[in-house]
Design a protein around this motif. Structure first.
Motif, PDB file in Angstrom:
ATOM      1  N   ILE A 257      68.486   1.896  24.423  1.00 46.39           N
ATOM      2  CA  ILE A 257      68.513   2.564  25.730  1.00 46.39           C
ATOM      3  C   ILE A 257      69.394   1.780  26.701  1.00 46.39           C
ATOM      4  O   ILE A 257      70.082   2.357  27.524  1.00 46.39           O
ATOM      5  CB  ILE A 257      67.071   2.728  26.266  1.00 46.39           C
ATOM      6  CG1 ILE A 257      66.394   3.841  25.459  1.00 46.39           C
ATOM      7  CG2 ILE A 257      67.051   3.051  27.758  1.00 46.39           C
ATOM      8  CD1 ILE A 257      64.938   4.057  25.744  1.00 46.39           C
ATOM      9  N   ASN A 258      69.384   0.457  26.552  1.00 43.16           N
ATOM     10  CA  ASN A 258      70.232  -0.373  27.416  1.00 43.16           C
ATOM     11  C   ASN A 258      71.239  -1.123  26.568  1.00 43.16           C
ATOM     12  O   ASN A 258      70.849  -1.869  25.668  1.00 43.16           O
ATOM     13  CB  ASN A 258      69.390  -1.416  28.172  1.00 43.16           C
ATOM     14  CG  ASN A 258      68.580  -0.746  29.249  1.00 43.16           C
ATOM     15  OD1 ASN A 258      69.111   0.046  30.023  1.00 43.16           O
ATOM     16  ND2 ASN A 258      67.287  -1.032  29.270  1.00 43.16           N
ATOM     17  N   GLY A 259      72.502  -0.914  26.841  1.00 42.68           N
ATOM     18  CA  GLY A 259      73.523  -1.711  26.183  1.00 42.68           C
ATOM     19  C   GLY A 259      74.150  -1.018  24.995  1.00 42.68           C
ATOM     20  O   GLY A 259      73.759   0.083  24.604  1.00 42.68           O
ATOM     21  N   LEU A 268      62.106   1.345  15.676  1.00 40.79           N
ATOM     22  CA  LEU A 268      61.387   2.310  16.521  1.00 40.79           C
ATOM     23  C   LEU A 268      60.577   1.513  17.529  1.00 40.79           C
ATOM     24  O   LEU A 268      59.604   0.849  17.160  1.00 40.79           O
ATOM     25  CB  LEU A 268      60.464   3.153  15.626  1.00 40.79           C
ATOM     26  CG  LEU A 268      59.771   4.342  16.272  1.00 40.79           C
ATOM     27  CD1 LEU A 268      60.777   5.339  16.806  1.00 40.79           C
ATOM     28  CD2 LEU A 268      58.861   5.026  15.245  1.00 40.79           C
ATOM     29  N   ASN A 269      61.014   1.520  18.777  1.00 38.39           N
ATOM     30  CA  ASN A 269      60.281   0.809  19.826  1.00 38.39           C
ATOM     31  C   ASN A 269      60.681   1.421  21.163  1.00 38.39           C
ATOM     32  O   ASN A 269      61.576   2.275  21.210  1.00 38.39           O
ATOM     33  CB  ASN A 269      60.556  -0.714  19.759  1.00 38.39           C
ATOM     34  CG  ASN A 269      62.030  -1.024  19.958  1.00 38.39           C
ATOM     35  OD1 ASN A 269      62.672  -0.453  20.824  1.00 38.39           O
ATOM     36  ND2 ASN A 269      62.567  -1.928  19.145  1.00 38.39           N
ATOM     37  N   PRO A 270      60.035   1.005  22.245  1.00 40.85           N
ATOM     38  CA  PRO A 270      60.348   1.653  23.543  1.00 40.85           C
ATOM     39  C   PRO A 270      61.781   1.422  24.002  1.00 40.85           C
ATOM     40  O   PRO A 270      62.241   2.084  24.927  1.00 40.85           O
ATOM     41  CB  PRO A 270      59.350   0.992  24.511  1.00 40.85           C
ATOM     42  CG  PRO A 270      58.275   0.433  23.642  1.00 40.85           C
ATOM     43  CD  PRO A 270      58.908   0.068  22.344  1.00 40.85           C
ATOM     44  N   GLY A 271      62.492   0.509  23.352  1.00 40.11           N
ATOM     45  CA  GLY A 271      63.871   0.225  23.768  1.00 40.11           C
ATOM     46  C   GLY A 271      64.898   1.155  23.148  1.00 40.11           C
ATOM     47  O   GLY A 271      66.101   0.963  23.352  1.00 40.11           O
ATOM     48  N   TYR A 293      61.790  10.675  18.635  1.00 41.37           N
ATOM     49  CA  TYR A 293      61.230  10.885  17.299  1.00 41.37           C
ATOM     50  C   TYR A 293      59.774  10.438  17.316  1.00 41.37           C
ATOM     51  O   TYR A 293      59.460   9.321  17.726  1.00 41.37           O
ATOM     52  CB  TYR A 293      62.037  10.092  16.264  1.00 41.37           C
ATOM     53  CG  TYR A 293      61.309   9.934  14.953  1.00 41.37           C
ATOM     54  CD1 TYR A 293      60.990  11.056  14.183  1.00 41.37           C
ATOM     55  CD2 TYR A 293      60.920   8.670  14.486  1.00 41.37           C
ATOM     56  CE1 TYR A 293      60.300  10.925  12.989  1.00 41.37           C
ATOM     57  CE2 TYR A 293      60.237   8.530  13.300  1.00 41.37           C
ATOM     58  CZ  TYR A 293      59.917   9.660  12.552  1.00 41.37           C
ATOM     59  OH  TYR A 293      59.230   9.528  11.377  1.00 41.37           O
ATOM     60  N   ASP A 294      58.910  11.332  16.868  1.00 40.43           N
ATOM     61  CA  ASP A 294      57.484  11.017  16.818  1.00 40.43           C
ATOM     62  C   ASP A 294      57.106  10.745  15.350  1.00 40.43           C
ATOM     63  O   ASP A 294      57.083  11.667  14.530  1.00 40.43           O
ATOM     64  CB  ASP A 294      56.701  12.216  17.368  1.00 40.43           C
ATOM     65  CG  ASP A 294      55.190  12.034  17.235  1.00 40.43           C
ATOM     66  OD1 ASP A 294      54.756  11.124  16.496  1.00 40.43           O
ATOM     67  OD2 ASP A 294      54.454  12.810  17.863  1.00 40.43           O
TER      68      ASP A 294
END
Ligand code: DQQ
Length: 587
Positions: A257-259, A268-271, A293-294
Motif C-alpha cells: 500500500i505504501n511504496g 497477506l497483511n494490512p500493508g 482478497y478474503d
C-alpha cells in the motif's frame, strides 16, 4: 532428485504420496518425446531471413518463428527464467504449441535453452498452453500449465525440474498423474485454462486460479490443495463478471500500500492490497482491478466495479496481452511481462519468418493515490543506453517541430518533460467523451487544439510522410484538468494492410502543478510509451516503409495554438541486447 512439495507438509500419508510422485515423475521424462532433440536444436539455429528492418534489437524474442504469452517467469538461484508460448515449426500460431525456455542474469541479455515442455502425453498431446511457476518452500519450482489433451479438452498439468541443483533448470519432467484438473461440470472443454502462480493462504492450503467462462460470464475459478497434487475446486469463483466472455491468463498478486517494493504472492497483511488481472479474449486487452482478497471466503472484493470496457483500468492501452507478473526476490520488486503481437499481415509474418515479441520487463507497483498501478521499465534496461543527446528549456510555439538529431532514431530511449503555461485557456472537456481511444481517433495528431496535440513524432521520415505521433491534449474539466494521451498510427507507414488503430487513454495527473512527462522506448517495430512516469502506458507495433534504420527520425512537436516548453529532453541510442543460443553459453 529429491522433491518435497512443502516443508509445511508433515503427514505420513503425504510423504508416501510424494515418494510415489517422485518415482512416477522420473519415469515420465519428456525431453526426447518433444519433437526430437535434433529438431529442437535445429529450430534454435535457423535464423530469420536477412534484411529485417522490423526485427527488434533489445526486446526479448527467439531467433525466428511465432511467440505469444510469457509463461512462468521467475527468479531462481541467481537466474531469471522466461518460458513462453512458441511454435517451433513456423511464424504463425501452431496446433502443437510448446513452452520455450530462456535464461538471463539481468533481464536484458538472454540465452535460449532447449524447450521446456512439448506435447508428449495424452494430457497435452495437442499443445502445452499457458501457465505459471510457483516456487514451493525449499526452493522447489513447479509448473502448472494447460494441456490440450487427446480429445481437445483443456486440462491442467504439473511439471517439475529434473535436477534442482541445476540453476538453469534445463530439463523438466511431467507428473504422470497428469492431468491434475479437468474442466468442471458446466464448463465447456475449451473454456478452462491458464493457471496462475499459486499462493498459500494462512490455513496452509495452496490456492490457484484458472481462467474460464460459463455462458458469457468470465471468471477465475479457485482450486485449493494441501500437497500441490490433489486439487479441489471451490463452489464459487474468486470473482466473475457477466458479459465479459473468456478470461485468459488471470493473474493475482499483492502490492504494497505504501511504496514501490514488491511482495511475494502469498504475502497477506494490512500493508497490502490485491490486484486481479484478466486478459479478455473478446477484445485482447489486459484489464485489472484493485481490491481485497478474503482468504476465509476465497473471494475478491474489487474497490471499483469491473465491466471489461473502456471505463476499466488497463496495464497498457495498446498492444499488450496475456501478461504475467513474478516476484523478483533479488530486487524486491514485482516484474510484469507481456506479449506484443504483430500489427502486420499474416503474409508479412510468413515473409519475415517471425511474429511476436515480449515487451520490456516492467517493475509494477501501486500508485500513491491507491487507485491505480504504475509501471516503469526495469532499471537494467538503462545499461543498454549509449550516446546521449539533450535539449533543455526549449519553447515550442504553435505548429513547431524540433528534430532530435545525433541519435539512431530506430533504436532509442527518449524521455521528455513538457512544462505548460497558465491553462486557463484550455478547451472545455465534454463529459460525453468517455472513451479516450475514440477521442484520440476523432482528434488525431493533425487536428489543432489549444494545449495539444504536443509530444513526439517517432519512426518518422524527414518529410513527415511517415510518423507515429505519441502526444497529449489538455482539457478543462468541471473540477480538474483532463490529460489525454494518444498514440496515433494513422500515418505510421506508407504500407497498406497494416492495423493502424489509434490508441488513447486518460492520464490521472494535474498538469497545472507539475510537468507532463513521456518516455518512449523505440525498437524498430515496437514503441512502448510511458506517460507521467508510468501512470499510463501505450505499446504499439509499427512498420514504416521508409523510416527504417538510418532513415528514421525523431521529432518533438506542438500542434496546439498555445506554446509549451520542453523543460528537458534526453535521448539515448540503445545498444543491442545479447540474445544467444545454448551452445554459446558458458557459465
Ligand atoms: N494463449 C495460450 C492460451 C491462452 C492464450 C495459447 C492467451 O493458454 O489462453 O497459446 O493468449
Amino acid at each position: 532428485m529429491a522433491f518435497l512439495v512443502s516443508n509445511t507438509m508433515t503427514s505420513p500419508a503425504l510423504m508416501v504420496l510424494l515418494c510415489c510422485f517422485l518415482l512416477i515423475a522420473n519415469g515420465a521424462h519428456q525431453s526426447e518425446a518433444c519433437y526430437g532433440t535434433n529438431q529442437k536444436l535445429q529450430s534454435l539455429q535457423v535464423s530469420a531471413p536477412a534484411n529485417q528492418p522490423y526485427l527488434t534489437s533489445y526486446h526479448f524474442r527467439p531467433p525466428q518463428n511465432w511467440i505469444n504469452d510469457p509463461n512462468g517467469p521467475m527468479y531462481y538461484k541467481g537466474v531469471y527464467h522466461l518460458f513462453y508460448q512458441y511454435n517451433p515449426l513456423g511464424p504463425l500460431f501452431g496446433d502443437k504449441m510448446i513452452w520455450a525456455h530462456s535464461v538471463s542474469y539481468d533481464l536484458i541479455n538472454w540465452i535460449h535453452l532447449s524447450h521446456a515442455l512439448c506435447p508428449s502425453g495424452p494430457y497435452d498431446i495437442n499443445s502445452c498452453w499457458s501457465g505459471s511457476v510457483t516456487i514451493l518452500p525449499g526452493d522447489k519450482p513447479f509448473i502448472l500449465y494447460t494441456g490440450i489433451d487427446a480429445s481437445g479438452q483443456q486440462v491442467q498439468n504439473l511439471a517439475m525440474p529434473e535436477n534442482l541443483s541445476d540453476p538453469l533448470l534445463k530439463d523438466w519432467v511431467k507428473f504422470s498423474g497428469n492431468p491434475v484438473m479437468t474442466p468442471p461440470n458446466g464448463v465447456k472443454d475449451d473454456m478452462f485454462r491458464d493457471p496462475t502462480t499459486a499462493w498459500q493462504a494462512p490455513d496452509g492450503r495452496w490456492r490457484v486460479l484458472v481462467g474460464g467462462q460459463i455462458d458469457n460470464e468470465g471468471m477465475a475459478f479457485v482450486y485449493w490443495s494441501w500437497d500441490f497434487i490433489h486439487w479441489t475446486k471451490l463452489d464459487h469463483p474468486l470473482y466473475s463478471v457477466q458479459e465479459t466472455g473468456m478470461w485468459e491468463c488471470p493473474d493475482i498478486f499483492p502490492v504494497s500500500i505504501n511504496g514501490t517494493i514488491g511482495v511475494d504472492t502469498s504475502v497477506l497483511n494490512p500493508g497490502v492490497k490485491h490486484v486481479l488481472k484478466t486478459s479478455l479474449f473478446s477484445d485482447k486487452h489486459d484489464y485489472y482491478v484493485l481490491g481485497t482478497y478474503d482468504p476465509q471466503m476465497d473471494i475478491f472484493s474489487p474497490d471499483t466495479d469491473f465491466h471489461g470496457n473502456s471505463n476499466d483500468l488497463r496495464y497498457d492501452y495498446g498492444k499488450f496481452y496475456a501478461s504475467k507478473t513474478f516476484f523478483d526476490s533479488a530486487k524486491n520488486r514485482r516484474v510484469l511481462w507481456a506479449w506484443a503481437n504483430e500489427s502486420d499481415s499474416t503474409q508479412d509474418d510468413i515473409d519475415k519468418g517471425w511474429s511476436g515479441v515480449q515487451t520490456v520487463p516492467r517493475a509494477i507497483w501501486l500508485d500513491k493515490s491507491g487507485k491505480q498501478l504504475v509501471q516503469w521499465p526495469v532499471e537494467e534496461i538503462e545499461t543498454l543506453r549509449g550516446k546521449q543527446v539533450s535539449i533543455h528549456d526549449k519553447e515550442l510555439g504553435s505548429g513547431s517541430i524540433v528534430e532530435v538529431s545525433g541519435i539512431t532514431a530506430s533504436q532509442v530511449d527518449v524521455e521528455i518533460d513538457f512544462e505548460l503555461p497558465e491553462l486557463e485557456e484550455a478547451e472545455l472537456f465534454d463529459p460525453a467523451w468517455v472513451d479516450p481511444q475514440q477521442l484520440c481517433n476523432d482528434k488525431n495528431a493533425s487536428i489543432q487544439g489549444r494545449f495539444g496535440p504536443f509530444g513526439l513524432l517517432i519512426l518518422a521520415t524527414e518529410d513527415l510522410t511517415e510518423k507515429t505521433a505519441i502526444f497529449f491534449r489538455i482539457f478543462k474539466g468541471q473540477n480538474k484538468y483532463v490529460v489525454l494521451m494518444c498514440s496515433d498510427h494513422s500515418r505510421s507507414s506508407l504500407k497498406e494492410d497494416l492495423d493502424k488503430t489509434t490508441y488513447g487513454a486518460f492520464v490521472d495527473i494535474d498538469p497545472h502543478h507539475g510537468k507532463v512527462s513521456l518516455r518512449s522506448l523505440v525498437d524498430h517495430s515496437i514503441v512502448e510509451s510511458f506517460a507521467a512516469r508510468g501512470k499510463t502506458c501505450i505499446t504499439t507495433r509499427v512498420y514504416p516503409k521508409v523510416a527504417v534504420e538510418n532513415e528514421a527520425h525523431l521529432f518533438a512537436f506542438n500542434n496546439g495554438t498555445q506554446s509549451v516548453v520542453i523543460s528537458s529532453l534526453n535521448a539515448w541510442n540503445m545498444n543491442q541486447a545479447r540474445l544467444s543460443e545454448e551452445e554459446s553459453f558458458k557459465l
